[in-house]
Design a protein around this motif. Structure first.
Motif, short mmCIF file in Angstrom:
data_model
loop_
_atom_site.label_atom_id
_atom_site.label_comp_id
_atom_site.label_asym_id
_atom_site.label_seq_id
_atom_site.Cartn_x
_atom_site.Cartn_y
_atom_site.Cartn_z
N TYR A 194 -3.76 8.52 -13.50
CA TYR A 194 -3.63 7.46 -12.50
C TYR A 194 -2.59 7.81 -11.42
CZ TYR A 194 -6.14 4.76 -16.01
OH TYR A 194 -7.07 4.31 -16.91
N ILE A 195 -2.83 7.27 -10.25
CA ILE A 195 -1.87 7.34 -9.15
C ILE A 195 -1.50 5.92 -8.75
CG2 ILE A 195 -1.53 7.94 -6.71
CD1 ILE A 195 -3.35 10.31 -7.09
N THR A 196 -0.20 5.63 -8.74
CA THR A 196 0.29 4.37 -8.19
C THR A 196 1.02 4.70 -6.89
OG1 THR A 196 2.40 4.50 -9.39
CG2 THR A 196 0.57 3.35 -10.48
N VAL A 197 0.98 3.78 -5.94
CA VAL A 197 1.56 4.06 -4.63
C VAL A 197 2.10 2.80 -3.99
CG1 VAL A 197 -0.70 3.82 -3.52
CG2 VAL A 197 1.10 5.08 -2.35
N LYS A 198 3.22 2.96 -3.28
CA LYS A 198 3.74 1.91 -2.42
C LYS A 198 3.40 2.30 -0.99
CE LYS A 198 7.43 -0.14 -5.16
NZ LYS A 198 8.88 -0.50 -5.23
N SER A 199 2.63 1.46 -0.33
CA SER A 199 2.19 1.77 1.03
C SER A 199 3.23 1.27 2.01
CB SER A 199 0.83 1.12 1.29
OG SER A 199 0.27 1.58 2.49
N ASN A 200 3.85 2.19 2.72
CA ASN A 200 4.99 1.84 3.56
C ASN A 200 4.60 1.64 5.02
OD1 ASN A 200 4.59 4.81 3.44
ND2 ASN A 200 6.14 4.77 5.05
N GLY A 201 5.53 1.04 5.78
CA GLY A 201 5.35 0.89 7.21
C GLY A 201 4.74 -0.44 7.59
N GLY A 202 4.32 -0.54 8.84
CA GLY A 202 3.62 -1.73 9.32
C GLY A 202 2.17 -1.71 8.90
N LEU A 203 1.44 -2.73 9.26
CA LEU A 203 0.08 -2.89 8.77
C LEU A 203 -0.82 -1.71 9.14
CD1 LEU A 203 -1.97 -4.57 7.27
CD2 LEU A 203 -2.46 -5.78 9.39
N ASN A 204 -0.75 -1.27 10.38
CA ASN A 204 -1.60 -0.16 10.78
C ASN A 204 -1.25 1.12 10.03
OD1 ASN A 204 -3.75 0.84 12.38
ND2 ASN A 204 -2.30 1.81 13.76
N GLN A 205 0.07 1.36 9.84
CA GLN A 205 0.49 2.53 9.08
C GLN A 205 0.07 2.42 7.62
OE1 GLN A 205 2.44 0.94 11.32
NE2 GLN A 205 2.55 2.56 12.85
N MET A 206 0.12 1.20 7.07
CA MET A 206 -0.30 1.03 5.68
C MET A 206 -1.79 1.27 5.53
SD MET A 206 2.01 -2.02 4.02
CE MET A 206 1.76 -3.27 5.26
N ARG A 207 -2.60 0.81 6.47
CA ARG A 207 -4.05 1.04 6.40
C ARG A 207 -4.35 2.53 6.41
NH1 ARG A 207 -6.80 0.01 10.45
NH2 ARG A 207 -8.79 -0.52 9.50
N THR A 208 -3.71 3.25 7.33
CA THR A 208 -3.92 4.70 7.41
C THR A 208 -3.43 5.38 6.15
OG1 THR A 208 -3.62 4.59 9.82
CG2 THR A 208 -3.44 6.75 8.79
N GLY A 209 -2.27 4.95 5.64
CA GLY A 209 -1.73 5.53 4.42
C GLY A 209 -2.60 5.29 3.22
N ILE A 210 -3.18 4.10 3.13
CA ILE A 210 -4.08 3.79 2.01
C ILE A 210 -5.31 4.67 2.06
CG2 ILE A 210 -5.59 2.01 1.03
CD1 ILE A 210 -3.41 -0.04 1.90
N SER A 211 -5.86 4.87 3.25
CA SER A 211 -7.03 5.74 3.37
C SER A 211 -6.68 7.17 2.94
CB SER A 211 -7.58 5.72 4.80
OG SER A 211 -6.74 6.42 5.70
N ASP A 212 -5.46 7.59 3.25
CA ASP A 212 -5.02 8.91 2.80
C ASP A 212 -4.92 8.97 1.27
OD1 ASP A 212 -4.87 9.90 5.35
OD2 ASP A 212 -2.69 9.78 5.51
N MET A 213 -4.37 7.91 0.67
CA MET A 213 -4.20 7.91 -0.78
C MET A 213 -5.54 7.90 -1.52
SD MET A 213 -1.07 8.27 -1.61
CE MET A 213 -1.02 9.38 -0.18
N VAL A 214 -6.53 7.27 -0.93
CA VAL A 214 -7.88 7.32 -1.52
C VAL A 214 -8.38 8.76 -1.52
CG1 VAL A 214 -10.30 6.68 -1.14
CG2 VAL A 214 -8.51 4.94 -0.97
N ALA A 215 -8.17 9.45 -0.39
CA ALA A 215 -8.59 10.84 -0.30
C ALA A 215 -7.80 11.72 -1.27
CB ALA A 215 -8.40 11.35 1.13
N VAL A 216 -6.50 11.46 -1.40
CA VAL A 216 -5.67 12.22 -2.34
C VAL A 216 -6.14 12.02 -3.77
CG1 VAL A 216 -3.36 12.35 -3.35
CG2 VAL A 216 -3.63 12.33 -0.87
N ALA A 217 -6.46 10.78 -4.12
CA ALA A 217 -6.95 10.49 -5.48
C ALA A 217 -8.23 11.26 -5.76
CB ALA A 217 -7.18 8.99 -5.65
#
Length: 369
Positions: free
Chosen positions: A100-123
């Motif tokens: 499993y991967i757990t993650v805290k998505s940092n930044g403002g909303l737009n940065q969090m959306r982009t970061g979440i999409s990255d974490m999906v790809a990383v997973a």
């Protein structure tokens, strides 16, 4: 929540969000995202020399910028770009990995959306199950929203089931298990994550304190880039109350006629983080300096504001934005929706922009009509 995060960098380094959509005037859902949450940011960069020139001589503006009515208000329907989110014929279904991967998505909303999409790809790259990300609680605006407050959580999990396994929380037996804590190196490629996956030999859980891995433009496989697109533009659907509110805002704006959705990037935390103090008083500049020095996770402390501005790393002031828009040819009657957080200095600085465009409104203003 405003879309201005702490994962900004003091020196420009382009991170490209995958092109997925074509702009359509009839798309209320897309517009609700752009207008309500500030994801649609008008890029307004102009040299100091030109701004100073047009400020001194208003009649020179039409000579500097001669933009046609069609270019001011028209749409090119995506400049030839088209949706690129469907997997290729070689894309395979995910395996059910018991890690499993757990993650805290940092930044403002737009940065969090982009970061979440990255974490999906990383997973996907690491063949791991992704636990629904936690949203940033340390930001300047201290927002306590959870993932399901902002996004349609069930839809997120269901939409990605053909790509990765997503769960709401860790299995009970792993809640207290040791976790490998790893800050991923930004702009890394597939080989890097394949190497990092070795951490799973000794741990069933990897915790990622920040989601800003920035996977764009680093030769990732095509299907991984398309997965980022599917996540960002399909799986991350906003919760119903946000969509409803966004549609109401858009309807109000459309009733006024043509309008601009504008993000000034002129909030207190943005100016403090970047060290941009041009046009501010000495007292305000000192306040921003103290804030930067007292924010532990901001690594840059001593910043030369003049160098920042000359280097192009600072936002335009509200007054400069007004000069720029007027110089482009937008009439004084244009409605401008301010898609941003609280502007530093408040009306003292917004009054300059309002002097050029009196029809300047926020979401609060719209609902008072």
């Amino acid at each position: 929540m405003a879309g201005n995060g702490k994962d900004r960098r003091l020196h420009a380094r382009t991170t490209t969000t995958p092109a997925y959509f074509r702009f359509r005037r009839s798309s209320l859902f897309l517009l609700s995202i752009l207008v309500l949450l500030g994801i649609f940011t008008v890029a307004l960069f102009l040299s100091q020399r030109q701004i100073s020139a047009v400020d001194r001589d208003p009649f020179s503006r039409s000579q500097l910028f001669q933009v046609s009515e069609e270019k001011l208000w028209g749409s090119s329907l995506g400049y030839g770009y088209h949706p690129c989110a469907k997997p290729t014929s070689k894309y395979s279904a995910p395996e059910d990995w018991d890690r499993y991967i757990t993650v805290k998505s940092n930044g403002g909303l737009n940065q969090m959306r982009t970061g979440i999409s990255d974490m999906v790809a990383v997973a996907r790259l690491m063949n791991a199950t992704l636990v629904v990300p936690q949203l940033d609680k340390r930001s300047f605006w201290q927002d306590t929203s959870t993932f399901e407050d902002i996004f349609d959580e069930a839809y997120f999990i269901e939409t990605l089931k053909g790509d990765i396994r997503v769960v709401k929380e860790l299995p009970k037996e792993l809640e207290s298990a040791p976790r490998a804590r790893k800050h991923f190196t930004s702009w890394s490629g597939s080989a890097y994550y394949e190497e990092i996956a070795r951490l799973f030999k000794d741990n069933k859980v990897i915790h990622v304190p920040k989601s800003d891995s920035r996977l764009a433009n680093n030769d990732l496989p095509l299907d991984i880039q398309r997965l980022r697109c599917r996540t960002l533009y399909q799986a991350l659907r906003f919760a119903s109350p946000i969509e409803t509110l966004g549609k109401k805002l858009v309807a109000q704006l459309q009733s006024k006629g043509r309008y601009i959705a504008l993000h000034l990037r002129y909030e207190k935390d943005m100016l403090s983080f970047t060290g941009c103090t041009y046009g501010l008083t000495d007292q305000e500049a000192e306040e921003l300096k103290v804030m930067r020095e007292n924010t532990n996770h901001w690594k840059m402390k001593g910043i030369n504001s003049t160098e920042q501005r000359i280097g192009g790393f600072c936002p335009l002031t509200p007054k400069e934005v007004g000069i720029f828009l007027q110089a482009l040819g937008y009439p004084k009657s244009t409605w401008i929706y301010l898609a941003a957080g609280e502007i530093y200095g408040g009306d003292a600085y917004l009054s300059d922009l309002r002097s050029y465009f009196p029809n300047l409104v926020t979401k609060v203003c719209l609902f008072s009509f």
